[in-house]
Scaffold this motif. Structure first.
Motif, mmCIF file in Angstrom:
data_model
loop_
_atom_site.group_PDB
_atom_site.id
_atom_site.type_symbol
_atom_site.label_atom_id
_atom_site.label_comp_id
_atom_site.label_asym_id
_atom_site.label_seq_id
_atom_site.Cartn_x
_atom_site.Cartn_y
_atom_site.Cartn_z
ATOM 1 N N SER A 179 0.827 -1.194 0.000
ATOM 2 C CA SER A 179 0.000 0.000 0.000
ATOM 3 C C SER A 179 0.869 1.253 0.000
ATOM 4 C CB SER A 179 -0.891 0.013 1.245
ATOM 5 O OG SER A 179 -0.097 0.147 2.416
ATOM 6 N N PRO A 180 0.314 2.411 -0.378
ATOM 7 C CA PRO A 180 1.113 3.645 -0.331
ATOM 8 C C PRO A 180 1.674 3.922 1.056
ATOM 9 C CG PRO A 180 -0.903 3.995 -1.596
ATOM 10 C CD PRO A 180 -1.025 2.640 -0.964
ATOM 11 N N GLU A 181 0.871 3.702 2.106
ATOM 12 C CA GLU A 181 1.370 3.993 3.454
ATOM 13 C C GLU A 181 2.459 3.023 3.885
ATOM 14 O OE1 GLU A 181 -1.728 3.203 2.693
ATOM 15 O OE2 GLU A 181 -2.670 1.854 4.146
ATOM 16 N N GLN A 182 2.414 1.798 3.364
ATOM 17 C CA GLN A 182 3.457 0.834 3.714
ATOM 18 C C GLN A 182 4.787 1.227 3.081
ATOM 19 O OE1 GLN A 182 2.323 -3.178 2.892
ATOM 20 N NE2 GLN A 182 4.033 -4.084 4.009
ATOM 21 N N LEU A 183 4.745 1.836 1.901
ATOM 22 C CA LEU A 183 5.956 2.292 1.244
ATOM 23 C C LEU A 183 6.480 3.587 1.838
ATOM 24 C CD1 LEU A 183 4.846 1.535 -2.405
ATOM 25 C CD2 LEU A 183 6.878 0.569 -1.317
ATOM 26 N N PRO A 211 -1.813 -3.722 -10.965
ATOM 27 C CA PRO A 211 -2.368 -2.430 -11.396
ATOM 28 C C PRO A 211 -1.323 -1.320 -11.456
ATOM 29 C CG PRO A 211 -2.953 -2.872 -9.114
ATOM 30 C CD PRO A 211 -2.293 -4.114 -9.627
ATOM 31 N N PHE A 212 -0.115 -1.564 -10.928
ATOM 32 C CA PHE A 212 0.914 -0.530 -10.927
ATOM 33 C C PHE A 212 2.229 -1.047 -11.532
ATOM 34 C CE2 PHE A 212 -1.686 2.228 -8.451
ATOM 35 C CZ PHE A 212 -2.359 1.426 -7.546
ATOM 36 N N ASP A 213 2.155 -2.113 -12.320
ATOM 37 C CA ASP A 213 3.372 -2.713 -12.868
ATOM 38 C C ASP A 213 4.195 -1.702 -13.663
ATOM 39 O OD1 ASP A 213 2.455 -6.200 -13.568
ATOM 40 O OD2 ASP A 213 2.808 -5.105 -11.709
ATOM 41 N N ALA A 214 5.521 -1.754 -13.480
ATOM 42 C CA ALA A 214 6.432 -0.873 -14.203
ATOM 43 C C ALA A 214 7.722 -1.635 -14.478
ATOM 44 C CB ALA A 214 6.700 0.396 -13.394
ATOM 45 N N ASP A 215 8.677 -0.957 -15.121
ATOM 46 C CA ASP A 215 9.911 -1.623 -15.550
ATOM 47 C C ASP A 215 10.857 -1.916 -14.405
ATOM 48 O OD1 ASP A 215 10.026 0.327 -18.611
ATOM 49 O OD2 ASP A 215 9.040 -1.586 -18.158
ATOM 50 N N SER A 216 10.691 -1.265 -13.273
ATOM 51 C CA SER A 216 11.596 -1.490 -12.140
ATOM 52 C C SER A 216 10.792 -1.401 -10.853
ATOM 53 C CB SER A 216 12.708 -0.437 -12.115
ATOM 54 O OG SER A 216 12.191 0.822 -11.699
ATOM 55 N N PRO A 217 11.307 -2.012 -9.773
ATOM 56 C CA PRO A 217 10.617 -1.904 -8.486
ATOM 57 C C PRO A 217 10.464 -0.463 -8.028
ATOM 58 C CG PRO A 217 12.298 -3.624 -8.415
ATOM 59 C CD PRO A 217 12.482 -2.891 -9.702
ATOM 60 N N TYR A 218 11.437 0.389 -8.373
ATOM 61 C CA TYR A 218 11.372 1.787 -7.946
ATOM 62 C C TYR A 218 10.221 2.511 -8.636
ATOM 63 C CZ TYR A 218 16.032 0.413 -6.472
ATOM 64 O OH TYR A 218 17.083 -0.252 -5.907
ATOM 65 N N MET A 219 10.068 2.267 -9.945
ATOM 66 C CA MET A 219 8.962 2.892 -10.664
ATOM 67 C C MET A 219 7.621 2.314 -10.200
ATOM 68 S SD MET A 219 9.827 5.355 -12.493
ATOM 69 C CE MET A 219 8.199 5.522 -13.236
ATOM 70 N N THR A 220 7.608 1.009 -9.923
ATOM 71 C CA THR A 220 6.379 0.417 -9.389
ATOM 72 C C THR A 220 5.981 1.090 -8.083
ATOM 73 O OG1 THR A 220 6.836 -1.729 -10.410
ATOM 74 C CG2 THR A 220 5.334 -1.706 -8.542
ATOM 75 N N ALA A 221 6.940 1.252 -7.179
ATOM 76 C CA ALA A 221 6.655 1.898 -5.904
ATOM 77 C C ALA A 221 6.164 3.323 -6.109
ATOM 78 C CB ALA A 221 7.898 1.883 -5.018
ATOM 79 N N TYR A 222 6.772 4.050 -7.061
ATOM 80 C CA TYR A 222 6.354 5.422 -7.338
ATOM 81 C C TYR A 222 4.893 5.444 -7.801
ATOM 82 C CZ TYR A 222 6.018 10.014 -9.495
ATOM 83 O OH TYR A 222 5.607 11.272 -9.829
ATOM 84 N N GLN A 223 4.554 4.500 -8.697
ATOM 85 C CA GLN A 223 3.188 4.485 -9.220
ATOM 86 C C GLN A 223 2.180 4.067 -8.151
ATOM 87 O OE1 GLN A 223 4.006 4.031 -13.949
ATOM 88 N NE2 GLN A 223 3.387 2.178 -12.893
ATOM 89 N N VAL A 224 2.568 3.173 -7.237
ATOM 90 C CA VAL A 224 1.670 2.822 -6.134
ATOM 91 C C VAL A 224 1.307 4.069 -5.344
ATOM 92 C CG1 VAL A 224 1.532 1.628 -3.919
ATOM 93 C CG2 VAL A 224 2.424 0.431 -5.914
ATOM 94 N N VAL A 225 2.285 4.916 -5.106
ATOM 95 C CA VAL A 225 2.071 6.095 -4.261
ATOM 96 C C VAL A 225 1.384 7.223 -5.018
ATOM 97 C CG1 VAL A 225 3.231 7.887 -2.907
ATOM 98 C CG2 VAL A 225 4.009 5.514 -2.762
ATOM 99 N N HIS A 226 1.727 7.418 -6.302
ATOM 100 C CA HIS A 226 1.320 8.654 -6.978
ATOM 101 C C HIS A 226 0.358 8.470 -8.157
ATOM 102 C CE1 HIS A 226 4.223 10.956 -4.660
ATOM 103 N NE2 HIS A 226 5.155 10.065 -4.962
ATOM 104 N N GLU A 227 0.325 7.301 -8.777
ATOM 105 C CA GLU A 227 -0.435 7.158 -10.019
ATOM 106 C C GLU A 227 -1.735 6.395 -9.810
ATOM 107 O OE1 GLU A 227 2.382 9.256 -12.260
ATOM 108 O OE2 GLU A 227 0.349 8.612 -12.727
ATOM 109 N N GLU A 228 -2.647 6.565 -10.776
ATOM 110 C CA GLU A 228 -3.902 5.824 -10.736
ATOM 111 C C GLU A 228 -3.666 4.391 -11.214
ATOM 112 O OE1 GLU A 228 -5.949 8.759 -9.005
ATOM 113 O OE2 GLU A 228 -6.664 6.739 -9.451
ATOM 114 N N PRO A 229 -4.419 3.431 -10.676
ATOM 115 C CA PRO A 229 -4.222 2.035 -11.098
ATOM 116 C C PRO A 229 -4.741 1.781 -12.507
ATOM 117 C CG PRO A 229 -6.117 2.196 -9.635
ATOM 118 C CD PRO A 229 -5.463 3.562 -9.648
#
Length: 743
Positions: A179-183, A211-229
């Motif tokens: 979740s965003p708060e967990q990150l 719903p937030f898959d990206a090319d790297s774990p860092y981008m995935t984490a960013y999208q979990v926090v900031h982007e729409e699923p």
């Protein structure tokens, strides 16, 4: 997978048959019990066995897994968390994981997808009901058994009111399903974090992608926090439900109970994927807009006095409005249960010498006549969900209560019970005794969910000699929101001062008869709770506006006249802040440090001089996470990994810090030249007040979680006898001068 060279032939007397898999923390083997039942044994890697921080986490995993064992999890069969190489055996669940199934056969759809969603929501409901947050819900932790989905691996779970224990320097979890708060602030995660993870898992099950898959774990984490699923490929019927689970704010998500209702309302066949349907890409679709409209629907302002909804309005310190108003009545009792944690019979200051009206005896240096060390379990009204108790002592009598036990009388000499009065409702971790006065004892009764006509929460007065009921009165469940303490009633002399059932006034009732002595309405636009510190009776009040936003940053303290109930002039305090105790005639409050909505610890002290009508402040050298307490004019914070720090309330200066083996301890209780701290596992440590050196410590006496943050002290002194409350309604006692040998 067959055993490898170097694998053990047996673990804990269980002969091994095969290696099931290995991960970063341990290896899992298939074994058999003596009766032939298959079990899965998780053996921790040798390199972690000497790491005390890891051992604490593993003990926590075992305790959490034991607590939630049920239809949707793997039941614990055996465990040895203290072994040279720790291990845990659980029921072997035959079937592939969700991750394996998706990799081999592709996404689920139709009735199969609906069954998975409902099964997992039921699992979360049962996990959360016993006060545990899983924190690592992902496809590899879901087994698709013939009986339905099972949730496994509680390796980073925690109690819902307990501060997160993390491995130093690491964020623990799996980014695509966090979740965003967990990150962002892992110490603040609660049940809503699991709901978010379930939403991501259902998207993965339905589409084969997160719903937030990206090319790297860092981008995935960013999208979990900031982007729409990305929900475009999710079947339309499921999409709106998943969308609510993936709200960025925890308060915007449904609870597990609410989610289960939503899922059961879905059609039997959800249909297949619709990648070209509405909502493709990271934009909100029409169904999500409908969710937003429902989320903004106002809750009706008028609620009948004494109803479940009214009593639960301010149950939690940061309790948000319920996600879906039409479900509020169905979950009112659950809302109350989730918000009355950490009831405190004598306040969190742990100073048993202060007169709190609870009848706590000062240490006399002698043992009760005929004393022998003892251990007992006190069954509550719901034996399937045990809790912790708290006790006060009057001579050789102990009065204890909590969860499913309104109160019980126990002989301090041998632990024999003279009477017990049970509560019929679902026990709540941290809900404890009110106190005792003269010849009566007072506890809390939680109503059975199946008896809606009963008041959700009552204060009950019982005769001290035989436990017969003297009187009862409904009380509001709002104190945690106002003061940080879940204590809606206090014993003050010959009266019980409490919040009335309609959450509209403070009232004092005669301790013996229950007759109202006085009643004082709350000040206009404010809500109040009673607070007792030493001989002072106070009202702590917060504005309706701050309570509505669940951020009480400007509480006010009023002197409260014991005889008339008249409120004195208020003293404002910079908050959020919680009471610690009293020092040199001034009230001591700890200021909470917040990172967004997440509480991370205490970073300041407020000293309130009620006579002068002002508060002064000092900053701490750092943020101290853990459970606060106070004894003999010193503030103590005990952290989840066993670090105890002593702080000067006048200056905020740290006097000393001491690492102990008692993780998640609460305390202190002072007596006989020692400070006692104890955890829910029954570990006890005695520290010297002047420098914190360890005088002695004990081993665990109960299987339990490490305890919720802000728990009240678990130790009670009956003369020289140390009485300890632990998980699963466990009580035990020993001689302070002859404690149990450690090891």
């Amino acid at each position: 997978m067959s055993l490898r060279g170097g694998d053990p032939a047996e673990i804990g007397g269980y002969p091994l048959e095969a290696r099931l898999g290995s991960g970063g923390m341990g290896t899992v083997f298939l074994a058999r019990t003596s009766s032939g039942r298959p079990v899965a044994i998780k053996l921790i890697h040798q390199q972690f066995a000497a790491d005390e921080e890891f051992r604490i986490r593993f003990r926590q995993e075992v305790a959490a897994a034991r607590r939630v064992s049920g239809a949707f999890t793997a039941a614990v069969v055996d465990a040895a968390p203290e072994a040279e190489q720790p291990w845990m055996a659980t029921t072997y669940i035959e079937g592939e994981t969700l991750a394996q199934h998706i990799a081999a056969a592709g996404p689920l759809d139709g009735a199969e997808l609906r069954r998975l969603a409902i099964g997992l929501a039921e699992a979360l409901r049962d996990i959360h009901r016993v006060g545990v947050v899983h924190r690592d819900l992902k496809p590899s932790n879901v087994v698709l058994s013939p009986e339905g989905p099972r949730v496994i691996d509680f390796g980073i779970s925690r109690a819902a009111d307990q501060q997160t224990l993390t491995m130093t320097g690491r964020v623990i979890g799996t980014p695509p399903f966090m979740s965003p708060e967990q990150l962002q602030a892992p110490r603040g995660v609660g049940p809503a974090s699991d709901v978010f993870s379930l939403g991501t898992l259902l998207v993965y099950a339905a589409t084969g992608s997160g719903p937030f898959d990206a090319d790297s774990p860092y981008m995935t984490a960013y999208q979990v926090v900031h982007e729409e699923p990305s929900l475009g490929a999710v079947p339309e019927a499921l999409r709106v439900v998943v969308g609510t689970c993936l709200d960025k704010e925890p308060e915007g998500r449904p609870s597990a109970d609410e989610l289960l209702v939503l899922l059961r309302d879905l059609p039997a066949d959800l249909g297949g994927r619709d990648a070209a349907g509405p909502g493709a890409g990271r934009t909100r679709d029409v169904l999500t807009e409908q969710h937003d409209a429902m989320h903004s629907t106002p809750v009706p302002a008028a609620v009948p006095a004494g109803s479940g909804a009214a009593a639960g309005t301010f149950a939690g310190r940061r309790l948000r409005d319920r996600w879906r108003p039409v479900l509020a009545a169905a979950v009112a009792v659950a809302a109350i249960a989730g918000g009355v944690a950490a009831l405190d019979p004598g306040g969190p200051d742990g100073d048993e010498g202060a007169d709190k009206g609870a009848g706590v005896a000062a240490p006399s240096g002698s043992l009760p006549d005929g004393f022998e060390p003892w251990r007992r379990t006190v069954a509550g009204g719901r034996e399937d969900i045990p809790d912790e108790l708290r006790c006060v002592a009057r001579g050789d009598a102990l009065f204890c209560g909590g969860g499913g036990v309104i109160a019980t009388r126990v002989n301090a000499r041998d632990g024999s019970r003279e009477w017990t009065v049970k509560s019929p409702g679902v026990p709540v971790q941290g809900m404890h005794l009110v106190g005792a006065a003269e010849d009566a004892v007072f506890g809390y009764r939680i109503a059975d969910q199946d008896v809606p006509q009963d008041p959700p929460v009552e204060v009950v007065a019982l005769a001290a000699d035989d436990g017969r009921k003297l009187w009862s009165a409904a009380t509001g469940a709002q104190s945690k929101a106002v003061s940080g303490r879940s204590q809606d009633a206090v014993v003050s002399g010959s009266a019980v001062v409490m919040v009335d059932g309609a959450n509209s006034r403070l009232e004092a009732r005669d301790a013996r008869s229950g007759e109202i002595v006085w009643a004082t309405p709350f000040p206009e636009g404010r809500r109040c709770v009673p607070v007792q510190e030493g001989r002072r009776l106070l009202a702590m009040c917060a504005s309706d506006a701050e309570l509505d936003t669940t951020e009480v940053r400007h509480p006010a303290l009023h002197p409260l006249d014991r005889a008339s109930g008249k409120l004195g002039e208020p003293v404002a305090v910079d908050g959020p802040a919680v009471f610690a105790g009293e020092a040199d005639g001034k009230l001591v409050l700890l200021q909470e440090h917040m990172e967004g909505p997440a509480f991370t610890g205490y970073d300041g002290i407020a000293l309130v001089d009620m006579a002068a009508g002002k508060a002064t402040y000092s900053r701490l050298d750092r943020t101290y996470g853990g459970t606060p307490g106070m004894a003999d004019g010193v503030v103590y914070v005990s952290g989840q990994t066993g670090l105890v720090s002593a702080l000067d309330p006048a200056t905020g200066r740290r006097k000393w810090s001491r690492q102990t083996s008692v993780e998640g301890a609460s305390g202190p209780v002072a007596g006989g030249g020692a400070l006692y701290f104890s955890s829910a596992t029954g570990r006890v440590v005695a520290l010297a007040p002047e420098d914190g050196r360890a005088l002695w410590s004990t081993d665990p006496r109960a299987e339990g979680l490490t305890g919720e943050v802000e728990a009240s002290p678990r130790v009670t002194l009956a003369g020289r006898a140390v009485v300890v409350a632990a998980d699963k309604n466990t009580l035990f006692a020993f001689d302070a001068k002859n404690p149990p040998k450690s090891g």
